[in-house]
Write a protein that holds these residues in place. Structure first.
Motif, PDB file in Angstrom:
ATOM      1  N   ASP A  18       0.836  -1.211   0.000  1.00 37.28           N
ATOM      2  CA  ASP A  18       0.000   0.000   0.000  1.00 37.28           C
ATOM      3  C   ASP A  18       0.868   1.257   0.000  1.00 37.28           C
ATOM      4  O   ASP A  18       0.356   2.378  -0.094  1.00 37.28           O
ATOM      5  CB  ASP A  18      -0.892   0.053   1.248  1.00 37.28           C
ATOM      6  CG  ASP A  18      -1.893  -1.088   1.259  1.00 37.28           C
ATOM      7  OD1 ASP A  18      -2.306  -1.499   0.162  1.00 37.28           O
ATOM      8  OD2 ASP A  18      -2.252  -1.555   2.351  1.00 37.28           O
ATOM      9  N   GLY A  20       3.889   3.386  -1.690  1.00 40.49           N
ATOM     10  CA  GLY A  20       4.711   3.549  -2.886  1.00 40.49           C
ATOM     11  C   GLY A  20       6.086   4.073  -2.493  1.00 40.49           C
ATOM     12  O   GLY A  20       6.191   5.053  -1.745  1.00 40.49           O
ATOM     13  N   LEU A  22       9.615   4.692  -0.696  1.00 37.36           N
ATOM     14  CA  LEU A  22      10.079   4.701   0.700  1.00 37.36           C
ATOM     15  C   LEU A  22      10.806   3.397   1.074  1.00 37.36           C
ATOM     16  O   LEU A  22      10.723   2.938   2.216  1.00 37.36           O
ATOM     17  CB  LEU A  22       8.916   4.948   1.678  1.00 37.36           C
ATOM     18  CG  LEU A  22       8.012   6.155   1.435  1.00 37.36           C
ATOM     19  CD1 LEU A  22       6.974   6.282   2.535  1.00 37.36           C
ATOM     20  CD2 LEU A  22       8.830   7.437   1.360  1.00 37.36           C
ATOM     21  N   PRO A  59       4.587  17.094   6.875  1.00 32.07           N
ATOM     22  CA  PRO A  59       3.304  16.391   6.965  1.00 32.07           C
ATOM     23  C   PRO A  59       2.980  15.662   5.666  1.00 32.07           C
ATOM     24  O   PRO A  59       3.352  16.114   4.582  1.00 32.07           O
ATOM     25  CB  PRO A  59       2.280  17.516   7.200  1.00 32.07           C
ATOM     26  CG  PRO A  59       3.056  18.695   7.621  1.00 32.07           C
ATOM     27  CD  PRO A  59       4.451  18.543   7.091  1.00 32.07           C
ATOM     28  N   GLY A  60       2.298  14.531   5.791  1.00 33.00           N
ATOM     29  CA  GLY A  60       1.798  13.817   4.614  1.00 33.00           C
ATOM     30  C   GLY A  60       2.838  13.018   3.859  1.00 33.00           C
ATOM     31  O   GLY A  60       2.632  12.638   2.716  1.00 33.00           O
ATOM     32  N   THR A  61       3.971  12.719   4.494  1.00 31.93           N
ATOM     33  CA  THR A  61       5.029  12.007   3.780  1.00 31.93           C
ATOM     34  C   THR A  61       5.042  10.506   4.101  1.00 31.93           C
ATOM     35  O   THR A  61       5.977   9.806   3.709  1.00 31.93           O
ATOM     36  CB  THR A  61       6.406  12.632   4.083  1.00 31.93           C
ATOM     37  OG1 THR A  61       6.537  12.792   5.502  1.00 31.93           O
ATOM     38  CG2 THR A  61       6.549  13.972   3.401  1.00 31.93           C
ATOM     39  N   GLY A  62       4.042  10.022   4.809  1.00 33.04           N
ATOM     40  CA  GLY A  62       3.903   8.573   4.995  1.00 33.04           C
ATOM     41  C   GLY A  62       4.378   8.027   6.331  1.00 33.04           C
ATOM     42  O   GLY A  62       4.524   6.820   6.483  1.00 33.04           O
ATOM     43  N   LYS A  63       4.569   8.902   7.331  1.00 31.86           N
ATOM     44  CA  LYS A  63       5.088   8.429   8.623  1.00 31.86           C
ATOM     45  C   LYS A  63       4.098   7.461   9.297  1.00 31.86           C
ATOM     46  O   LYS A  63       4.457   6.361   9.715  1.00 31.86           O
ATOM     47  CB  LYS A  63       5.391   9.631   9.535  1.00 31.86           C
ATOM     48  CG  LYS A  63       6.474  10.552   8.948  1.00 31.86           C
ATOM     49  CD  LYS A  63       6.835  11.691   9.859  1.00 31.86           C
ATOM     50  CE  LYS A  63       5.815  12.801   9.960  1.00 31.86           C
ATOM     51  NZ  LYS A  63       5.550  13.507   8.687  1.00 31.86           N
ATOM     52  N   THR A  64       2.837   7.897   9.379  1.00 30.14           N
ATOM     53  CA  THR A  64       1.823   7.056  10.029  1.00 30.14           C
ATOM     54  C   THR A  64       1.607   5.767   9.236  1.00 30.14           C
ATOM     55  O   THR A  64       1.500   4.674   9.807  1.00 30.14           O
ATOM     56  CB  THR A  64       0.488   7.837  10.124  1.00 30.14           C
ATOM     57  OG1 THR A  64       0.760   9.119  10.678  1.00 30.14           O
ATOM     58  CG2 THR A  64      -0.524   7.106  10.973  1.00 30.14           C
ATOM     59  N   LEU A  65       1.563   5.919   7.924  1.00 32.83           N
ATOM     60  CA  LEU A  65       1.345   4.769   7.042  1.00 32.83           C
ATOM     61  C   LEU A  65       2.424   3.703   7.266  1.00 32.83           C
ATOM     62  O   LEU A  65       2.128   2.512   7.394  1.00 32.83           O
ATOM     63  CB  LEU A  65       1.393   5.287   5.598  1.00 32.83           C
ATOM     64  CG  LEU A  65       0.663   4.520   4.518  1.00 32.83           C
ATOM     65  CD1 LEU A  65      -0.816   4.465   4.812  1.00 32.83           C
ATOM     66  CD2 LEU A  65       0.891   5.176   3.157  1.00 32.83           C
ATOM     67  N   ASN A 163       7.405  16.553  12.784  1.00 29.79           N
ATOM     68  CA  ASN A 163       7.833  17.447  11.700  1.00 29.79           C
ATOM     69  C   ASN A 163       9.014  18.305  12.170  1.00 29.79           C
ATOM     70  O   ASN A 163       9.638  18.988  11.379  1.00 29.79           O
ATOM     71  CB  ASN A 163       6.709  18.423  11.301  1.00 29.79           C
ATOM     72  CG  ASN A 163       5.414  17.709  11.000  1.00 29.79           C
ATOM     73  OD1 ASN A 163       5.439  16.615  10.498  1.00 29.79           O
ATOM     74  ND2 ASN A 163       4.293  18.345  11.316  1.00 29.79           N
ATOM     75  N   GLY A 225       3.290  12.349  -0.520  1.00 29.42           N
ATOM     76  CA  GLY A 225       2.431  11.180  -0.707  1.00 29.42           C
ATOM     77  C   GLY A 225       0.965  11.553  -0.519  1.00 29.42           C
ATOM     78  O   GLY A 225       0.095  11.116  -1.274  1.00 29.42           O
ATOM     79  N   ALA A 226       0.684  12.366   0.499  1.00 26.02           N
ATOM     80  CA  ALA A 226      -0.711  12.758   0.776  1.00 26.02           C
ATOM     81  C   ALA A 226      -1.261  13.611  -0.373  1.00 26.02           C
ATOM     82  O   ALA A 226      -2.426  13.463  -0.762  1.00 26.02           O
ATOM     83  CB  ALA A 226      -0.780  13.529   2.090  1.00 26.02           C
ATOM     84  N   TYR A 229      -2.036  11.304  -3.205  1.00 25.72           N
ATOM     85  CA  TYR A 229      -3.285  10.580  -2.904  1.00 25.72           C
ATOM     86  C   TYR A 229      -4.489  11.459  -3.260  1.00 25.72           C
ATOM     87  O   TYR A 229      -5.450  11.015  -3.887  1.00 25.72           O
ATOM     88  CB  TYR A 229      -3.316  10.188  -1.423  1.00 25.72           C
ATOM     89  CG  TYR A 229      -4.533   9.378  -1.063  1.00 25.72           C
ATOM     90  CD1 TYR A 229      -4.521   7.993  -1.210  1.00 25.72           C
ATOM     91  CD2 TYR A 229      -5.699   9.992  -0.613  1.00 25.72           C
ATOM     92  CE1 TYR A 229      -5.641   7.237  -0.917  1.00 25.72           C
ATOM     93  CE2 TYR A 229      -6.821   9.249  -0.321  1.00 25.72           C
ATOM     94  CZ  TYR A 229      -6.788   7.871  -0.466  1.00 25.72           C
ATOM     95  OH  TYR A 229      -7.902   7.132  -0.179  1.00 25.72           O
TER      96      TYR A 229
END
Ligand code: ATP
Length: 271
Positions: A18, A20, A22, A59-65, A163, A225-226, A229
């Motif tokens: 899921d 891409g 990284l 923010p939005g660079t896939g840390k949580t993912l 961040n 990434g965000a 998306y």
């Protein structure tokens, strides 16, 4: 007391595929967690201390993912803690929250605790002004809990996300704590953005002439990434809207073509 843990502590459902790109960050996480999980005896009591990982970047660079994906792939429960929600205006409550998180984590072991916005609960000690040493005490509590995890037989692994790594108390980054730092940034190459676009759209029905390299080149400069998306989600909803309009037009136009013959044909044999 305010609830500062989110999620239901279950194993998440985010898979490596899921995400891409990284690749480097994925490898650091896999390598760091795999061995302690399968050979815990190698990481006993203080010698090879099992440290956490700090994911940092915009923010939005896939840390949580990424944190969720490593939990999924290694079948670990996932406790997500939002830094600002952990803070409590009642003196002493925030430290109690911190203790509670680690107790819950040990009960849910093997598990990952994910500290989102870590800088909000662990700023440099001595920097806070009017809240005085309340913040300092929370940082100290966090350090004590991280250290206590090593003495426990339970597998509890901490992943932090921020961040602003420059705001963190440096003691958090010492060996055995968040001692591996992994940077996640904006996808700077066309290839990297193409990979993310392919991943996000892998279940889409696409026209044969869709070329993600060209799309990445033309309209995705500096997107996270965000952002990518959001771009794919917008493209999909535009396509769905167009399809709906097409169907409506067919319905409308077909009405204009209903002929006398159609009626007669349907009428056949009904007398
Ligand atoms: P924040 O710092 O704001 O918490 P973050 O770095 O934790 O952000 P995520 O929450 O992991 O960012 O990413 C937001 C969303 O962006 C994800 O849910 C996912 O849909 C998409 N996304 C981000 N990076 C990728 C990627 N590499 N591949 C696929 N999707 C991605």
């Amino acid at each position: 007391r305010k609830e500062c843990l989110t999620g239901d502590f279950k194993i998440p459902k985010v898979k490596w595929e899921d995400i891409g790109g990284l690749d480097e960050a994925k490898n650091v996480l896999k390598d760091t967690l795999h061995l302690p999980l399968v050979r815990p005896e190698l990481f006993g009591k203080g010698v090879n201390m099992r440290g956490g990982v700090l994911l940092y970047g915009p923010p939005g660079t896939g840390k949580t993912l990424l944190a969720k994906a490593v939990a999924t792939e290694l079948s670990l429960s996932f406790l997500s803690v939002k830094g600002p929600e952990l803070l409590n205006m009642y003196v002493g409550e925030s430290e109690a929250n911190m203790r509670e998180i680690f107790t819950k984590a040990k009960n849910a072991a093997p598990c990952i605790i994910f500290f989102d916005e870590l800088d909000s609960v662990a700023p440099k000690r001595g920097d806070s002004s009017d809240s005085g040493n309340v913040m300092d005490r929370i940082v100290s509590q966090l350090l004590a809990e991280l250290d206590s995890v090593h003495k426990s037989d339970k597998f509890v692994f901490a992943i932090g996300a921020t961040n602003r790594p420059d705001l963190l108390d440096p003691s958090l980054l010492r060996p055995g704590r968040f001692d591996k730092m992994v940077y996640l940034g904006i996808n700077s190459t066309i290839d990297a953005r193409e990979k993310v676009l392919r991943t996000i759209t892998r279940k889409f029905k696409l026209d044969a002439d869709v070329n993600f390299y060209d799309i990445a080149k033309q309209c995705t400069n500096n997107l996270t990434g965000a952002d990518l998306y959001a771009l794919c989600a917008d493209a999909l909803s535009l396509a769905l809207k167009r399809k709906t309009t097409e169907i409506e037009e067919i319905v409308k136009s077909s009405r204009a073509y209903v002929s006398v013959e159609d009626f007669l044909q349907c009428h056949d044999g009904q007398d």
